[in-house]
Design an enzyme around this catalytic site. Structure first.
Site, PDB file in Angstrom:
ATOM      1  N   ASP A   1      36.902  41.452  44.570  1.00  0.00           N
ATOM      2  CA  ASP A   1      37.926  40.613  45.185  1.00  0.00           C
ATOM      3  C   ASP A   1      39.292  41.235  44.926  1.00  0.00           C
ATOM      4  O   ASP A   1      39.844  41.113  43.833  1.00  0.00           O
ATOM      5  CB  ASP A   1      37.855  39.202  44.601  1.00  0.00           C
ATOM      6  CG  ASP A   1      38.836  38.252  45.261  1.00  0.00           C
ATOM      7  OD1 ASP A   1      39.533  38.659  46.215  1.00  0.00           O
ATOM      8  OD2 ASP A   1      38.926  37.099  44.804  1.00  0.00           O
ATOM      9  N   GLU A   2      39.821  41.933  45.922  1.00  0.00           N
ATOM     10  CA  GLU A   2      41.081  42.669  45.797  1.00  0.00           C
ATOM     11  C   GLU A   2      41.074  43.525  44.529  1.00  0.00           C
ATOM     12  O   GLU A   2      42.009  43.492  43.744  1.00  0.00           O
ATOM     13  CB  GLU A   2      42.282  41.713  45.796  1.00  0.00           C
ATOM     14  CG  GLU A   2      42.475  40.915  47.062  1.00  0.00           C
ATOM     15  CD  GLU A   2      42.987  41.708  48.255  1.00  0.00           C
ATOM     16  OE1 GLU A   2      43.229  42.930  48.143  1.00  0.00           O
ATOM     17  OE2 GLU A   2      43.144  41.100  49.315  1.00  0.00           O
ATOM     18  N   PRO A   3      40.023  44.325  44.344  1.00  0.00           N
ATOM     19  CA  PRO A   3      39.849  45.031  43.071  1.00  0.00           C
ATOM     20  C   PRO A   3      40.804  46.196  42.860  1.00  0.00           C
ATOM     21  O   PRO A   3      40.960  46.677  41.754  1.00  0.00           O
ATOM     22  CB  PRO A   3      38.420  45.548  43.163  1.00  0.00           C
ATOM     23  CG  PRO A   3      38.256  45.808  44.620  1.00  0.00           C
ATOM     24  CD  PRO A   3      38.998  44.687  45.301  1.00  0.00           C
TER      25      PRO A   3
ATOM     26  N   HIS B   1      42.612  42.928  51.692  1.00  0.00           N
ATOM     27  CA  HIS B   1      43.536  43.128  52.805  1.00  0.00           C
ATOM     28  C   HIS B   1      43.849  44.614  52.972  1.00  0.00           C
ATOM     29  O   HIS B   1      44.464  45.015  53.945  1.00  0.00           O
ATOM     30  CB  HIS B   1      44.858  42.389  52.542  1.00  0.00           C
ATOM     31  CG  HIS B   1      44.716  40.919  52.509  1.00  0.00           C
ATOM     32  ND1 HIS B   1      44.435  40.217  51.358  1.00  0.00           N
ATOM     33  CD2 HIS B   1      44.816  40.008  53.492  1.00  0.00           C
ATOM     34  CE1 HIS B   1      44.371  38.939  51.630  1.00  0.00           C
ATOM     35  NE2 HIS B   1      44.592  38.777  52.926  1.00  0.00           N
TER      36      HIS B   1
END
Length: 161
Positions: free
Chosen positions: A100-102, A132
Site C-alpha cells: 500500500d503505497e510502499p 498512485h
C-alpha cells in the site's frame, strides 16, 4: 470454505503487508526485520535485505544490523523505514503481499530495483499494489482503476516487463 471454518491465524500468517507509514519497533535494524519471525536464519535476513535494497544503507552504517533505530524508526529516513518494512514482509514468504503505497519515500532507482527484485523471488506470491505512482503500477500484470468509489469496468493490461 465456510466463514466459520476459516483459520484466521493461519490466514494472517500467509499475508504480508507494507503500508505507506510502516510501524517499526524501538530496537535494532535486525530486530525490526525479524519482528514476528524470531527464528529466521541470518542468511534469510541478509537475503530479504538485499531484495528490499535495505542492505545498501545498512552496510554504510558502522553498527550495521545492530544499529538502534529509535522509537518507530525515528533515526531512519522514510525510505529506509519502507525498505525495512518490505524486508520484514518478505521474510515471512507470504502467499499474498500487499503493498500500500510502499515506495512513497523512495527514489526512482530504488523503486525499479525493488520491483525487479520482487519479480525474481524464488517463490511467487500474489502481489497487490495500491499506488498512485505510475513507476510502481507499470510493473503490474493487470491494473484496475478505482474512480468515484467504483472499479472502472475496463481493466488496463499493463506491459509485462
Amino acid at each position: 470454505i465456510p466463514y466459520e471454518e476459516i483459520d484466521f491465524r493461519n490466514l494472517r500468517k500467509q499475508i504480508g503487508v507494507v503500508t505507506q507509514h510502516p510501524p517499526l519497533i524501538s530496537g535494532t535494524i535486525r530486530e525490526n526485520i525479524l519482528y514476528g519471525n524470531k527464528v529466521a536464519a541470518d542468511k534469510h535476513v541478509l537475503e530479504v535485505s538485499r531484495l528490499s535494497t535495505a542492505d545498501k544503507f545498512i552496510k554504510s552504517i558502522q553498527s550495521g544490523y545492530n544499529t538502534q533505530i529509535g522509537e518507530n524508526g525515528i533515526l531512519l529516513s522514510g525510505g529506509e523505514r519502507q525498505k525495512l518494512a518490505i524486508a520484514r514482509a518478505l521474510l515471512r514468504k507470504p502467499g499474498l503481499l500487499i503493498l500500500d503505497e510502499p515506495t512513497n519515500h523512495l527514489d526512482a532507482s530504488a523503486v525499479k530495483d525493488i520491483m525487479n527484485n520482487l519479480k525474481s523471488l524464488d517463490y511467487k506470491p500474489a502481489i497487490l499494489i495500491i499506488s498512485h505512482d505510475m513507476s510502481v503500477v507499470k510493473h503490474a500484470e493487470q491494473i484496475y482503476i478505482i474512480e468515484g468509489g467504483y472499479i472502472k469496468p475496463n481493466i488496463i493490461d499493463a506491459p509485462v516487463h
